[in-house]
Design a protein around this motif. Structure first.
Motif, short mmCIF file in Angstrom:
data_model
loop_
_atom_site.label_atom_id
_atom_site.label_comp_id
_atom_site.label_asym_id
_atom_site.label_seq_id
_atom_site.Cartn_x
_atom_site.Cartn_y
_atom_site.Cartn_z
N ILE A 116 -18.60 -0.38 -8.70
CA ILE A 116 -19.69 -1.32 -8.88
C ILE A 116 -20.46 -1.40 -7.56
CG2 ILE A 116 -20.29 -3.71 -9.45
CD1 ILE A 116 -17.65 -3.86 -10.96
N GLU A 117 -21.75 -1.53 -7.62
CA GLU A 117 -22.61 -1.46 -6.43
C GLU A 117 -22.08 -2.28 -5.26
OE1 GLU A 117 -27.23 -2.42 -5.13
OE2 GLU A 117 -26.65 -2.40 -7.24
N LYS A 118 -21.73 -3.54 -5.51
CA LYS A 118 -21.28 -4.41 -4.43
C LYS A 118 -19.79 -4.26 -4.13
CE LYS A 118 -21.44 -8.89 -5.00
NZ LYS A 118 -21.88 -10.30 -5.15
N PHE A 119 -19.08 -3.64 -5.05
CA PHE A 119 -17.63 -3.50 -4.91
C PHE A 119 -17.25 -2.03 -5.07
CE2 PHE A 119 -18.44 -7.64 -7.04
CZ PHE A 119 -18.09 -8.48 -5.98
N ASP A 120 -17.57 -1.25 -4.04
CA ASP A 120 -17.34 0.19 -4.06
C ASP A 120 -16.12 0.48 -3.17
OD1 ASP A 120 -17.44 2.92 -3.99
OD2 ASP A 120 -19.26 3.04 -2.80
N PHE A 121 -14.97 0.69 -3.79
CA PHE A 121 -13.75 0.87 -2.99
C PHE A 121 -12.68 1.59 -3.80
CE2 PHE A 121 -13.26 -3.27 -5.10
CZ PHE A 121 -12.02 -3.10 -5.72
N GLY A 122 -11.68 2.07 -3.09
CA GLY A 122 -10.47 2.61 -3.69
C GLY A 122 -9.27 1.99 -3.01
N ILE A 123 -8.26 1.62 -3.78
CA ILE A 123 -7.05 1.03 -3.22
C ILE A 123 -5.86 1.90 -3.61
CG2 ILE A 123 -5.51 -0.97 -3.17
CD1 ILE A 123 -7.87 -2.74 -3.82
N HIS A 124 -5.16 2.39 -2.62
CA HIS A 124 -3.97 3.21 -2.84
C HIS A 124 -2.76 2.28 -2.87
CE1 HIS A 124 -1.50 7.01 -1.62
NE2 HIS A 124 -1.52 6.82 -2.93
N VAL A 125 -2.13 2.16 -4.02
CA VAL A 125 -1.02 1.22 -4.20
C VAL A 125 0.30 1.96 -4.10
CG1 VAL A 125 -0.01 -0.51 -5.72
CG2 VAL A 125 -2.49 -0.12 -5.76
N ILE A 126 1.08 1.60 -3.09
CA ILE A 126 2.38 2.24 -2.87
C ILE A 126 3.46 1.18 -2.74
CG2 ILE A 126 3.76 3.61 -1.26
CD1 ILE A 126 1.35 5.27 -0.64
N ARG A 127 4.53 1.40 -3.44
CA ARG A 127 5.69 0.50 -3.36
C ARG A 127 6.74 1.15 -2.48
NH1 ARG A 127 7.00 -3.91 -5.65
NH2 ARG A 127 9.14 -4.51 -6.16
N LEU A 128 7.07 0.51 -1.37
CA LEU A 128 8.10 1.04 -0.49
C LEU A 128 9.44 1.10 -1.22
CD1 LEU A 128 7.25 -0.81 2.85
CD2 LEU A 128 6.67 1.53 2.20
N LYS A 129 10.23 2.12 -0.92
CA LYS A 129 11.51 2.31 -1.60
C LYS A 129 12.66 1.80 -0.74
CE LYS A 129 10.20 6.27 -4.43
NZ LYS A 129 10.59 7.62 -4.89
N PRO A 130 13.74 1.36 -1.40
CA PRO A 130 14.91 0.87 -0.64
C PRO A 130 15.47 1.95 0.27
CG PRO A 130 15.08 0.28 -2.96
CD PRO A 130 13.93 1.22 -2.85
N VAL A 131 15.70 1.59 1.53
CA VAL A 131 16.29 2.52 2.50
C VAL A 131 17.27 1.75 3.36
CG1 VAL A 131 14.35 4.13 2.60
CG2 VAL A 131 14.32 2.10 4.04
N ARG A 132 18.01 2.46 4.18
CA ARG A 132 19.07 1.82 4.97
C ARG A 132 18.69 1.59 6.43
NH1 ARG A 132 24.69 4.78 2.95
NH2 ARG A 132 24.50 4.20 0.74
N THR A 133 17.70 2.32 6.93
CA THR A 133 17.38 2.20 8.35
C THR A 133 15.90 1.90 8.56
OG1 THR A 133 16.81 4.54 8.66
CG2 THR A 133 19.14 3.94 8.83
N GLY B 51 16.29 -9.92 1.86
CA GLY B 51 15.92 -8.54 2.06
C GLY B 51 14.76 -8.34 3.02
N VAL B 52 14.29 -7.10 3.08
CA VAL B 52 13.16 -6.74 3.94
C VAL B 52 11.93 -7.53 3.49
CG1 VAL B 52 11.65 -4.86 4.64
CG2 VAL B 52 14.09 -4.45 4.30
N GLY B 53 11.20 -8.05 4.46
CA GLY B 53 10.03 -8.86 4.15
C GLY B 53 10.28 -10.33 4.41
N TYR B 54 11.55 -10.70 4.42
CA TYR B 54 11.91 -12.10 4.66
C TYR B 54 12.65 -12.29 5.98
CZ TYR B 54 10.70 -12.52 -0.24
OH TYR B 54 10.03 -12.47 -1.43
N ASN B 55 12.99 -11.19 6.62
CA ASN B 55 13.67 -11.21 7.91
C ASN B 55 12.70 -10.65 8.94
OD1 ASN B 55 15.18 -10.61 10.21
ND2 ASN B 55 17.01 -10.04 9.05
N ILE B 56 12.19 -11.48 9.82
CA ILE B 56 11.14 -11.07 10.75
C ILE B 56 11.58 -9.91 11.64
CG2 ILE B 56 11.76 -12.75 12.53
CD1 ILE B 56 8.23 -11.47 11.54
N ASP B 57 12.90 -9.84 11.97
CA ASP B 57 13.38 -8.75 12.81
C ASP B 57 13.23 -7.40 12.11
OD1 ASP B 57 14.08 -10.46 14.84
OD2 ASP B 57 16.14 -10.73 14.14
N VAL B 58 13.28 -7.41 10.80
CA VAL B 58 13.13 -6.18 10.04
C VAL B 58 11.67 -5.97 9.62
CG1 VAL B 58 13.87 -4.92 7.97
CG2 VAL B 58 15.48 -6.43 9.16
#
Length: 234
Positions: A133-150, A192-199
Motif C-alpha cells: 500500500i502506498e503509505k505502508f510499503d514494507f516487508g517483514i521477515h518473521v523468524i521464530r528462534l529455536k530452542p538451543v542450549r548455549t 526461559g529465554v526472554g525472561y532472564n536478563i542475563d540470557v
C-alpha cells in the motif's frame, strides 16, 4: 468460517474456534501442542493474552478464514498426536499472525499485510509478510528462534536470521524489518529465554550489532508477545 456471534477473549477459545476437531488435552494425554494450549488460560499465563489479541486483530480485518485455511495446511485440522514438526510449523504461523497484529498497531494500518513466502524447511528461512500500500510499503521477515542450549547457538541464530533476511528480501519493497520471536518453553516459559536478563541481553546485543550493521530494522519479542517487544529499532 462463519461470522462469530460471540467473539472469543481467551487464546484457548480462539484455538477451539479455529480447530473444532481437536479436543483440549494435556501433553501426557495427547501430545499435540494445540490440544495442550487449549487447556491454558490467561489468568495463569498472562502472555497468552497477546496471542488472543492477534487472532482478534486478524478477525476484525476479515483474515480469519484464510488463517484457518493456512493452519489446516500447516498442521492439519486434527490432533497431530505429538508430531513436533507440525507443532513447530503452527507456532511459526502463529508468530506470523502476531507480527501482522504488531505492524497494524505500530503503523496504524487498517488492512492486513499479505503472506508472501512461507518457511523453507531445508534452508530454515522464515515467513515473509508484505504490504505494498502506498503509505505502508514494507516487508517483514518473521523468524521464530529455536530452542538451543548455549548462548553461542542463540547468537548464531541471530546472525543467520539477519543474513537470511538480506538474501530472501522480496522485490519491490522500500522498507525491510526482521521480526524475531523467542521460542515457547511450554509450562515453564516464565523461566526461559526472554525472561532472564542475563540470557536475553546477549540476544539484544547480537541483534543490535548485526542488524544495525546491515541497516536492518528489527523487533524482538518474548513468545507471542507482539504488543510489548523486548526491543525494537524502527
Amino acid at each position: 468460517m462463519e461470522q462469530l456471534v460471540d467473539r472469543p477473549e481467551e487464546m484457548s477459545q480462539w484455538l477451539r474456534c479455529l480447530f473444532p476437531d481437536i479436543q483440549p488435552a494435556m501433553y501426557e494425554q495427547d501430545g499435540c501442542w494445540i490440544a495442550f494450549m487449549m487447556t491454558r488460560e490467561t489468568e495463569h499465563n498472562p502472555p497468552f493474552a497477546w496471542m488472543a489479541r492477534a487472532f482478534d486483530a486478524v478477525y476484525q480485518n476479515g483474515g480469519l478464514p484464510e488463517l484457518q485455511h493456512r493452519m489446516f495446511q500447516t498442521h492439519g485440522s486434527f490432533s497431530c498426536s505429538g508430531d513436533y514438526s507440525k507443532d513447530e510449523a503452527i507456532q511459526v504461523l502463529i508468530t506470523e499472525t502476531c507480527a501482522m497484529a504488531w505492524c497494524m498497531k505500530a503503523f496504524g494500518m487498517d488492512t492486513l499485510p499479505t503472506p508472501h513466502k512461507q518457511i523453507d524447511r531445508q534452508k530454515e528461512y522464515g515467513n515473509w509478510i508484505v504490504s505494498k500500500i502506498e503509505k505502508f510499503d514494507f516487508g517483514i521477515h518473521v523468524i521464530r528462534l529455536k530452542p538451543v542450549r548455549t548462548l553461542q547457538e542463540i547468537w548464531q541464530q541471530v546472525i543467520d536470521a539477519v543474513e537470511q533476511t538480506k538474501l530472501t528480501k522480496p522485490e519491490g519493497i522500500s522498507s525491510t524489518y526482521l521480526y524475531l520471536d523467542i521460542w515457547h518453553d511450554g509450562p515453564g516459559y516464565a523461566y526461559g529465554v526472554g525472561y532472564n536478563i542475563d540470557v536475553t541481553q546477549p540476544i539484544i546485543d547480537a541483534l543490535a550489532m548485526y542488524a544495525g550493521e546491515s541497516g536492518l530494522r528489527y523487533i524482538l519479542t518474548r513468545p507471542f508477545q507482539w504488543g510489548n517487544p523486548i526491543t525494537e529499532w524502527l
